[in-house]
Motif scaffolding. Sequence first.
Motif, PDB file in Angstrom:
ATOM      1  N   ARG A 150       0.597  -1.236  -0.161  1.00  0.00           N
ATOM      2  CA  ARG A 150      -0.434   0.001   0.136  1.00  0.00           C
ATOM      3  C   ARG A 150       1.066   1.317   0.036  1.00  0.00           C
ATOM      4  N   LEU A 169       0.893  -7.935  -5.441  1.00  0.00           N
ATOM      5  CA  LEU A 169      -0.125  -6.507  -5.429  1.00  0.00           C
ATOM      6  C   LEU A 169      -0.049  -5.085  -5.374  1.00  0.00           C
ATOM      7  N   ILE A 171      -1.244  -1.375  -4.692  1.00  0.00           N
ATOM      8  CA  ILE A 171      -2.370  -0.604  -3.776  1.00  0.00           C
ATOM      9  C   ILE A 171      -2.011   0.864  -4.167  1.00  0.00           C
ATOM     10  N   ARG A 184       3.869   2.343 -11.000  1.00  0.00           N
ATOM     11  CA  ARG A 184       3.467   1.877 -12.375  1.00  0.00           C
ATOM     12  C   ARG A 184       4.967   1.593 -12.914  1.00  0.00           C
ATOM     13  N   ARG A 195      -0.295  -6.628 -10.375  1.00  0.00           N
ATOM     14  CA  ARG A 195      -1.189  -5.980 -10.123  1.00  0.00           C
ATOM     15  C   ARG A 195      -1.234  -4.588 -10.077  1.00  0.00           C
ATOM     16  N   LEU A 196      -1.554  -3.973 -10.086  1.00  0.00           N
ATOM     17  CA  LEU A 196      -1.634  -2.424  -9.843  1.00  0.00           C
ATOM     18  C   LEU A 196      -3.396  -1.564  -9.518  1.00  0.00           C
ATOM     19  N   GLU A 197      -2.933  -1.511  -8.742  1.00  0.00           N
ATOM     20  CA  GLU A 197      -4.854  -0.723  -8.185  1.00  0.00           C
ATOM     21  C   GLU A 197      -4.352   0.216  -7.769  1.00  0.00           C
ATOM     22  N   VAL A 199      -6.841   3.618  -6.409  1.00  0.00           N
ATOM     23  CA  VAL A 199      -7.727   3.684  -5.556  1.00  0.00           C
ATOM     24  C   VAL A 199      -8.760   5.099  -6.014  1.00  0.00           C
ATOM     25  N   ASN A 214     -11.215   0.098   0.965  1.00  0.00           N
ATOM     26  CA  ASN A 214     -11.281  -0.337  -0.447  1.00  0.00           C
ATOM     27  C   ASN A 214      -9.961  -1.453  -0.278  1.00  0.00           C
ATOM     28  N   LEU A 218      -8.619  -5.406  -1.451  1.00  0.00           N
ATOM     29  CA  LEU A 218      -8.375  -5.459  -2.369  1.00  0.00           C
ATOM     30  C   LEU A 218      -6.988  -6.659  -2.139  1.00  0.00           C
ATOM     31  N   TRP A 222      -6.823 -11.139  -2.659  1.00  0.00           N
ATOM     32  CA  TRP A 222      -5.131 -10.932  -3.177  1.00  0.00           C
ATOM     33  C   TRP A 222      -5.482 -11.769  -2.236  1.00  0.00           C
TER      34      TRP A 222
END
Length: 238
Positions: A150, A169, A171, A184, A195-197, A199, A214, A218, A222
């Motif tokens: 995070r 993951l 976030i 990124r 994976r990039l999430e 928010v 959120n 997520l 995961w």
Amino acid sequence: MTDIPSREPQPVEVPVDGALSGFLLLPQGATGLVVFAHGRRSSKYSRRNRALAEILNRGRLATLLLDLLTPEEQAADGAAGDPHTGDVDDGPGANIALLTERVIRALDWAATSPRVRALPLGLFGSGTGAAAALGAAAERRRELQALVCRGARTDLATGALPQVMTPTLLIVAGLDPQAVDINRQAIGAIPGESRLEIVPGATRLFEEAGRLDNVGLLARDWFLSHFAGTDESGEQAR
């Protein structure tokens, strides 16, 4: 997945040169263990991390909230750097190599503790702690089944990223363009599943209403999806 989590965290000490203290919460029927690696100037008492841990607990995931510095190191770190920005300086909390080693020691503790050693193992890092979590994932790829970060300072872990094979993951807050950019870039450097999430509507600390939830949901999904394919030894089922 409707079990009510235990309200009695168990105190834990991970031996280093001294000891790292933390809280283990082991809900009934736990299907995995998630070790938290918090960011600088945070601690096992962090309101955000405790809220995230509760979301994971309600998904039948055990959590270990652990200080990565000894009490003496925390005191030294408190006298260094900017507590608001987390700017890197010479304090112990800015020593990514030290923090990475501490995360590895926590993973090794989990792999040998009778209470949790049978559980699939995950890491949940934030800020500088996420940089250390990425470094630990590069070193403990066989033992670790999933990683969530995070607001990760992935720019502090560029040397480790090409070695990260653990499903990862990342976030980030939609209103933190610098974090979006560096995360990124990190996705492009991680060879394993990643994976990039983003928010939307969230600033760096995810303080806006519902945004931290959120993040927790997520992360929960995961971990559950990647723990589901492991056997009792922690190996991926074939």
